[in-house]
Design an enzyme around this catalytic site. Sequence first.
Site, PDB file in Angstrom:
ATOM      1  N   MET A  20       9.788   0.944   8.881  1.00  0.00           N
ATOM      2  CA  MET A  20      10.037   0.112  10.060  1.00  0.00           C
ATOM      3  C   MET A  20      11.024   0.809  10.990  1.00  0.00           C
ATOM      4  O   MET A  20      11.638   0.163  11.849  1.00  0.00           O
ATOM      5  CB  MET A  20      10.560  -1.259   9.647  1.00  0.00           C
ATOM      6  N   GLY A  21      11.196   2.119  10.809  1.00  0.00           N
ATOM      7  CA  GLY A  21      12.104   2.861  11.685  1.00  0.00           C
ATOM      8  C   GLY A  21      13.556   2.678  11.283  1.00  0.00           C
ATOM      9  O   GLY A  21      13.857   2.276  10.155  1.00  0.00           O
ATOM     10  N   ALA A  22      14.467   2.999  12.218  1.00  0.00           N
ATOM     11  CA  ALA A  22      15.916   3.046  11.921  1.00  0.00           C
ATOM     12  C   ALA A  22      16.120   3.948  10.701  1.00  0.00           C
ATOM     13  O   ALA A  22      16.778   3.572   9.725  1.00  0.00           O
ATOM     14  CB  ALA A  22      16.481   1.639  11.693  1.00  0.00           C
ATOM     15  N   LEU A  23      15.534   5.107  10.777  1.00  0.00           N
ATOM     16  CA  LEU A  23      15.438   5.978   9.600  1.00  0.00           C
ATOM     17  C   LEU A  23      16.790   6.595   9.238  1.00  0.00           C
ATOM     18  O   LEU A  23      17.557   7.001  10.105  1.00  0.00           O
ATOM     19  CB  LEU A  23      14.406   7.082   9.853  1.00  0.00           C
ATOM     20  N   HIS A  24      17.046   6.673   7.926  1.00  0.00           N
ATOM     21  CA  HIS A  24      18.277   7.276   7.402  1.00  0.00           C
ATOM     22  C   HIS A  24      17.890   8.270   6.312  1.00  0.00           C
ATOM     23  O   HIS A  24      16.688   8.542   6.103  1.00  0.00           O
ATOM     24  CB  HIS A  24      19.218   6.188   6.893  1.00  0.00           C
ATOM     25  N   HIS A  27      15.049   7.377   3.949  1.00  0.00           N
ATOM     26  CA  HIS A  27      13.687   7.585   4.477  1.00  0.00           C
ATOM     27  C   HIS A  27      13.339   9.072   4.496  1.00  0.00           C
ATOM     28  O   HIS A  27      12.205   9.459   4.214  1.00  0.00           O
ATOM     29  CB  HIS A  27      13.574   7.035   5.904  1.00  0.00           C
ATOM     30  N   LYS A 146      14.312   1.182  -3.728  1.00  0.00           N
ATOM     31  CA  LYS A 146      15.356   0.242  -3.299  1.00  0.00           C
ATOM     32  C   LYS A 146      14.777  -1.166  -3.151  1.00  0.00           C
ATOM     33  O   LYS A 146      15.408  -2.142  -3.545  1.00  0.00           O
ATOM     34  CB  LYS A 146      15.955   0.722  -1.980  1.00  0.00           C
ATOM     35  N   SER A 182      20.506   1.900   3.511  1.00  0.00           N
ATOM     36  CA  SER A 182      19.687   0.815   4.056  1.00  0.00           C
ATOM     37  C   SER A 182      19.853   0.787   5.563  1.00  0.00           C
ATOM     38  O   SER A 182      20.952   1.066   6.081  1.00  0.00           O
ATOM     39  CB  SER A 182      20.153  -0.526   3.467  1.00  0.00           C
ATOM     40  N   ARG A 184      20.138  -1.703   7.208  1.00  0.00           N
ATOM     41  CA  ARG A 184      21.069  -2.797   7.529  1.00  0.00           C
ATOM     42  C   ARG A 184      22.528  -2.390   7.368  1.00  0.00           C
ATOM     43  O   ARG A 184      23.417  -3.127   7.778  1.00  0.00           O
ATOM     44  CB  ARG A 184      20.764  -4.019   6.670  1.00  0.00           C
TER      45      ARG A 184
HETATM   46  O1  PAF Z   1       9.928  -1.273   3.394  1.00  0.00           O
HETATM   47  C1  PAF Z   1       9.657  -1.354   4.603  1.00  0.00           C
HETATM   48  O2  PAF Z   1      10.255  -0.684   5.440  1.00  0.00           O
HETATM   49  C2  PAF Z   1       8.572  -2.308   5.056  1.00  0.00           C
HETATM   50  O3  PAF Z   1       8.562  -3.462   4.302  1.00  0.00           O
HETATM   51  C3  PAF Z   1       7.166  -1.664   5.103  1.00  0.00           C
HETATM   52  C4  PAF Z   1       6.691  -1.271   3.715  1.00  0.00           C
HETATM   53  C5  PAF Z   1       7.187  -0.459   6.014  1.00  0.00           C
HETATM   54  C6  PAF Z   1       6.164  -2.664   5.661  1.00  0.00           C
HETATM   55  O4  PAF Z   1       6.510  -3.055   6.947  1.00  0.00           O
END
Ligand code: PAF
Length: 280
Positions: A20-24, A27, A146, A182, A184
């Site tokens: 869902m982006g906001a990559l760290h 990811h 996680k 995370s 968040r």
């Molecule tokens: O874990 C996530 O970031 C989301 O739940 C996913 C798997 C990309 C689905 O939107």
Amino acid sequence: MITDPAALGFHVGGVFVPTMGALHAGHARLVEVARGLADRRGGAVVVSVFVNPTQFNDPADLARYPRTLEADVEVCRRAGADVVFAPGVGAVYPPGAAVGPGELPEVATRPGLEDAHRPGHFAGVCQVVRRLFELVRPRAAVFGEKDWQQLQVVCAMTERERLGVEIVPVPTVREADGLAMSSRNVFLTADARSRAAAIPRALCEACATASVDAAETRMREMLAAAGLEVEYAVVRDPATLMPLAAAARQGRALVAARTRSGTGTVRLIDNAPWAQGPAC
Ligand code: PAF
């Protein structure tokens, strides 16, 4: 970067990292694992960046979810992705097309963990994962440990519906003090950040206990002592997430807790393997 699903046709059969982006760094690790798999077995690494509205049970949470697409593309590039797929809502859920979640697996509805605390969340996750698999058509997909219950839900759905996608789990990436990475974490003030560090400590101490009950009690005590509001702190069967027999010697410890942070609260989840005795 691709936004049009039609352009994905060239990359069918690769390794997929849904985000869902906001990559760290957590990811980035998923993308690196995907890169390694693709290098060994062939195919492209496709990362999706899509903030899926249907999995948020709280509209305020959806509204404030960080959106950092430009930086995300750079994280993906450095970690070895071939393609970043960032579709709009209309491409994932075309108006008039029925994109349902299907029948949810039991692990999405019975354990009383994320399913109980975030009603509707797993229906949204199943819906979007199935839809993204349909668009990307990967051979394998990488998910972080996680979100342990999500991982089990996706495994169960993929197997039951014979989606033909291999699900590859990747261990959680942690900060130096153990806090799980995370998206968040950016909402944590310095005070909240130090309270949050009690979560990995509690998971670790749970391992030194003699029984499931003792592990759960110890985790709850430690989290409460750190000023966290505990939603659950349990040891469960790793695959079904249902309660274990009192004499069980192995399982998965899972925690969800809220911390005050500035004027609001931040909800954090984490988990770790649990084995009776001094295993950490
Ligand atoms: O874990 C996530 O970031 C989301 O739940 C996913 C798997 C990309 C689905 O939107």
